[in-house]
Scaffold this motif. Structure first.
Motif, PDB file in Angstrom:
ATOM      1  N   TYR B  22       7.518   1.392   3.457  1.00  0.00           N
ATOM      2  CA  TYR B  22       6.477   2.161   2.774  1.00  0.00           C
ATOM      3  C   TYR B  22       5.870   3.196   3.710  1.00  0.00           C
ATOM      4  O   TYR B  22       5.737   4.366   3.363  1.00  0.00           O
ATOM      5  N   ALA B  23       5.485   2.758   4.909  1.00  0.00           N
ATOM      6  CA  ALA B  23       4.789   3.661   5.835  1.00  0.00           C
ATOM      7  C   ALA B  23       5.670   4.859   6.197  1.00  0.00           C
ATOM      8  O   ALA B  23       5.217   6.002   6.192  1.00  0.00           O
ATOM      9  N   THR B  57      -5.002   5.211  -9.149  1.00  0.00           N
ATOM     10  CA  THR B  57      -4.529   5.994  -7.996  1.00  0.00           C
ATOM     11  C   THR B  57      -3.014   5.948  -7.912  1.00  0.00           C
ATOM     12  O   THR B  57      -2.441   4.920  -7.597  1.00  0.00           O
ATOM     13  N   ASP B  59      -1.207   8.651  -6.364  1.00  0.00           N
ATOM     14  CA  ASP B  59      -0.750   9.621  -5.357  1.00  0.00           C
ATOM     15  C   ASP B  59       0.396   9.150  -4.467  1.00  0.00           C
ATOM     16  O   ASP B  59       1.276   9.929  -4.128  1.00  0.00           O
ATOM     17  N   PRO B  60       0.428   7.850  -4.066  1.00  0.00           N
ATOM     18  CA  PRO B  60       1.542   7.425  -3.203  1.00  0.00           C
ATOM     19  C   PRO B  60       2.908   7.572  -3.857  1.00  0.00           C
ATOM     20  O   PRO B  60       3.920   7.477  -3.167  1.00  0.00           O
ATOM     21  N   ARG B 212      -4.296  -7.219  -3.816  1.00  0.00           N
ATOM     22  CA  ARG B 212      -5.186  -6.658  -2.810  1.00  0.00           C
ATOM     23  C   ARG B 212      -5.375  -5.158  -3.017  1.00  0.00           C
ATOM     24  O   ARG B 212      -6.482  -4.647  -3.080  1.00  0.00           O
ATOM     25  N   LEU B 213      -4.237  -4.450  -3.195  1.00  0.00           N
ATOM     26  CA  LEU B 213      -4.325  -3.004  -3.381  1.00  0.00           C
ATOM     27  C   LEU B 213      -5.020  -2.650  -4.686  1.00  0.00           C
ATOM     28  O   LEU B 213      -5.750  -1.669  -4.778  1.00  0.00           O
ATOM     29  N   ILE B 216      -8.870  -3.289  -3.961  1.00  0.00           N
ATOM     30  CA  ILE B 216      -9.479  -2.488  -2.892  1.00  0.00           C
ATOM     31  C   ILE B 216      -9.294  -0.993  -3.133  1.00  0.00           C
ATOM     32  O   ILE B 216     -10.215  -0.210  -2.963  1.00  0.00           O
ATOM     33  N   ALA B 217      -8.091  -0.610  -3.488  1.00  0.00           N
ATOM     34  CA  ALA B 217      -7.791   0.829  -3.549  1.00  0.00           C
ATOM     35  C   ALA B 217      -7.548   1.332  -4.962  1.00  0.00           C
ATOM     36  O   ALA B 217      -7.182   2.481  -5.154  1.00  0.00           O
ATOM     37  N   MET B 219      -5.113   0.835  -6.673  1.00  0.00           N
ATOM     38  CA  MET B 219      -3.696   1.177  -6.781  1.00  0.00           C
ATOM     39  C   MET B 219      -3.029   0.108  -7.622  1.00  0.00           C
ATOM     40  O   MET B 219      -2.838  -1.009  -7.170  1.00  0.00           O
ATOM     41  N   GLN B 223       3.734  -1.377  -3.146  1.00  0.00           N
ATOM     42  CA  GLN B 223       4.748  -0.673  -2.349  1.00  0.00           C
ATOM     43  C   GLN B 223       6.169  -1.021  -2.748  1.00  0.00           C
ATOM     44  O   GLN B 223       7.091  -0.251  -2.472  1.00  0.00           O
TER      45      GLN B 223
END
Lengths: 87, 610
Positions: B22-23, B57, B59-60, B212-213, B216-217, B219, B223
């Motif tokens: 992912y990163a 979200t 965007d990723p 979690r995502l 928190i985000a 999302m 991933q």
């Protein structure tokens, strides 16, 4: 540098290396007092990328509370030390 | 597969391929976005404008999506709607979305954005019906302001508790919502469903969201599923823009069977019900499934021809026999040269080919010598071959037409025509022996998807190369100052289906109308038999019958349509400047074409026999 060599480095150096890779700045310097205000690209989306990169580097998992309350790089060191010593 | 030959982009793509985390994907995606402007000149027409709207979200998604398209030499221009603004983006006249003017708009909503109280899972019959209506209304609002293709994700179903043993009524409700969504999408032009529910099932629902995502985000997509959704969206975009691939070229040794026939002999290769032969049989079956969808198969192998054919013709476990292949090159020539020859023989571009070969060296050579060919990374273990083939998004079409399904047979028919031509003495004898029938007239509504397909894909016999979306075509079809003509062709060897499209705009006053030929194109499978001349003569006749005082044709040169540079001149039009050609319909001389039997639409309605 091999994974074993990297693992031998002090935590601060490894954290700085992760920051440099995520923000693509080989000259970036991070210290205990570094916050998002110091790195323009460090927004909420990059924060997620950073968390995932740190988890990959140290083979640990942060709790949701840790992820959301972390604001200075200095917050990271004791959390990481704690998780690594539990192994 | 080289990122338009740009070394920096090629390097970035290679990094993403070898480190698919992912990163790394996110980082590569960002660097690719920065390189984008520099690629515009090289990209030419292989550019696509995609807008992404969502209720969370997303965007990723940009990074894996950019990678998927650039790997296929397609340059994406992306717009991501601001957070929480998808309704406003669609409904407001002057929103960021409409200013961006996408070619394709992707809308991904979660269930709670569509069904109030969905978080509490109050998904009764009424809530589902209401949600379907609201979505339909949103899609129609989009269509009123935009002619872009709209792709909408459906909703992930399944039981909330994975080990539940009794029927889950909420899961059934989501299923009903998805069914209703599909019906609604079918009722709005140019609106397609991205089957996210199916994607989630295929990869496992646990891969979809990371709790979690999510919390928190915000999302909703984790991933694991993001790159898969990116590939699925790429499949839709490639299909809608006619950028898919038409032909798979495969190697033989260690690709269609285990072992090397030249060394092991035909009975020494591995192909059959036992491992590893069983893996190759499954792979051949998947290729056959592609062929049934209208994808052509071809062979490029370094072997003695007799050895290769021995297995293809006679091995008992071989699934793909000789007639499954539209072309074969089994010799000792280098493969890039053979692939170029295969493309020329089939009358398709090199950029329509996919190349599959077990040898990393052959793959790398192909990527270097013929970067327009798609040469995917290929697993070394044969048991992974089928998955790798199925993971390619390049074989999708916007709407599977009868022409798609019949394509392999059409190529076989074309070979038989060529044989006839070789045997016949004169050109006119050949044309007469073909017994060609042309069916010409204004397009019927159910023909418009095929019209859209031809407009996207046809490069050579295309006078102006205007790529119109299905939605724009529907508008023109309904307009009173425009007409869409289609031409179908069949002969003694087979039915070529719908092969010609012309769009005419009527300008000037009612007293002295002028017909402008906005678009005129023909599929290459129907060229060289005077049908194209018939088509333009027919348009001029129609113009005359409608009282037009002038017909104006336009030629817009591109790198691929030099073939038609003198088309209007040859048809008796007079050249003006700026690539315009004019003729007086009352004075035009049509060409005598006694070998063509013509059926017009009014004939068909009166049931005139063939």
């Amino acid at each position: 540098m091999s994974a074993t060599e990297r693992a031998g480095d002090p935590i601060e150096a490894r954290v700085e290396r992760v920051f440099r890779e995520v923000f693509e700045d080989p000259a970036l310097v991070v210290g205990p007092s570094t916050t998002a205000a110091d790195i323009p690209r460090w927004d909420s989306l990059e924060h997620i990328n950073l968390i995932m990169a740190l988890e990959a580097e140290f083979a640990v998992e942060f709790t949701s509370v840790e992820v959301t309350t972390m604001s200075r790089v200095g917050d990271l060191y004791p959390i990481l030390r704690g998780k690594l010593s539990q192994r | 597969m080289s990122g338009f030959g740009d070394p920096r982009v090629a390097e970035l793509l290679r990094e993403a391929r070898t480190h698919p985390s992912y990163a790394v994907q996110q980082r590569v995606g960002r660097s690719l976005a920065e390189c984008a402007e520099g690629l515009r000149a090289a990209a030419g027409r292989r550019v696509v404008r995609v807008a992404v709207l969502s209720s969370f979200t997303i965007d990723p998604l940009a990074a894996p999506f950019r990678i998927a398209l650039l790997e296929r030499d397609v340059l994406p221009d992306l717009y991501f709607g601001p957070y929480g603004q998808f309704e406003r983006d669609i409904r407001a006249e002057e929103s960021g979305l409409h200013a961006f003017a996408p070619d394709v708009c992707y809308l991904h909503l979660t269930i709670d954005a569509v069904v109030p109280g969905a978080a509490a899972r109050d998904l009764g019959e009424a809530a589902v019906a209401r949600a379907a209506e609201d979505l339909g209304e949103l899609m129609r609002a989009f269509r009123r302001r935009s002619t872009a293709d709209l792709v909408v994700a459906n909703f992930v179903g399944g039981a909330r508790f994975p080990y539940r043993t009794t029927r889950d009524p909420e899961a059934a409700a989501i299923q009903r919502l998805n069914d209703a969504l599909r019906e609604t999408a079918a009722s709005v032009t140019g609106c397609h469903v991205l089957d996210f529910d199916s994607l989630a099932s295929y990869h496992g629902r646990a891969a979809v969201a990371d709790a979690r995502l999510r919390h928190i985000a915000r999302m909703e997509l984790g991933q694991t599923i993001l790159p898969m959704l990116a590939t699925q969206l790429a499949a839709h975009v490639l299909a809608l823009r006619g950028l898919g691939r038409k032909c798979v070229v495969v190697d033989l040794d260690n690709t269609l069977w285990g072992g090397i026939v030249g060394e092991d002999g035909p009975s020494g290769i591995q192909l059959g019900p036992e491992y590893p032969g069983s893996a190759f049989v499954e792979f051949q079956n998947d290729l056959l499934a592609l062929r049934r969808r209208g994808i052509l198969l071809a062979v490029a192998s370094k072997n003695d021809r007799a050895d290769g054919l021995e297995v293809i013709d006679r091995h008992p476990a071989m699934v793909l026999r000789r007639d499954a292949f539209a072309a074969m090159r089994i010799d000792w020539q280098d493969k890039p040269r053979n692939l170029a020859a295969i493309a020329a023989e089939l009358g398709i571009g090199v950029d329509s080919l996919v190349f599959i070969d077990d040898s990393p060296a052959e793959r790398e050579l192909m990527r270097t010598m013929l970067p327009a060919v798609l040469t995917p990374e290929w697993p070394s273990d044969p048991v992974r071959f089928s998955e790798a083939l199925r993971a390619l998004p390049d074989f999708e079409v916007a709407a599977l037409t009868a022409e798609d399904l019949a394509r392999p047979e059409m190529y076989a028919a074309e070979r038989r025509r060529e044989e006839l031509q070789r045997r016949m003495g004169s050109e006119e004898d050949y044309l007469a022996r073909l017994e060609m029938v042309v069916d010409v007239g204004e397009a019927e509504p159910d023909e418009l998807p095929r019209v859209a397909q031809l407009m996207q894909k046809t490069n050579q016999f295309n006078l102006t190369t205007r790529r119109r979306t299905l939605s724009e075509i529907e508008r023109l079809h309904r307009a009173t100052d425009a007409r869409i003509y289609v031409l179908k062709n069949e002969d003694a060897f087979g039915d070529n289906g719908l092969v010609g499209v012309a769009i005419v705009r009527v300008v000037g006053g009612a007293a002295r109308p002028v017909w402008e030929i906005d678009s005129l194109l023909m599929s290459c499978r129907a060229l060289g038999r005077t049908i194209e001349r018939f088509f333009v003569d027919h348009l001029v006749r129609e113009a005359h019958a409608a009282g037009a005082v002038r017909v104006v044709g336009e030629y817009v040169p591109t790198p691929k349509n030099d073939l038609v540079r003198t088309f209007y001149a040859d048809a008796g039009f007079a050249g003006e400047e700026d690539g315009r050609w004019v003729v007086d319909p009352g004075a035009h001389q049509a060409r005598e074409l006694p070998w063509l039997r013509v059926r017009t639409r009014s004939d068909r309605r009166q049931n005139v026999p063939r």
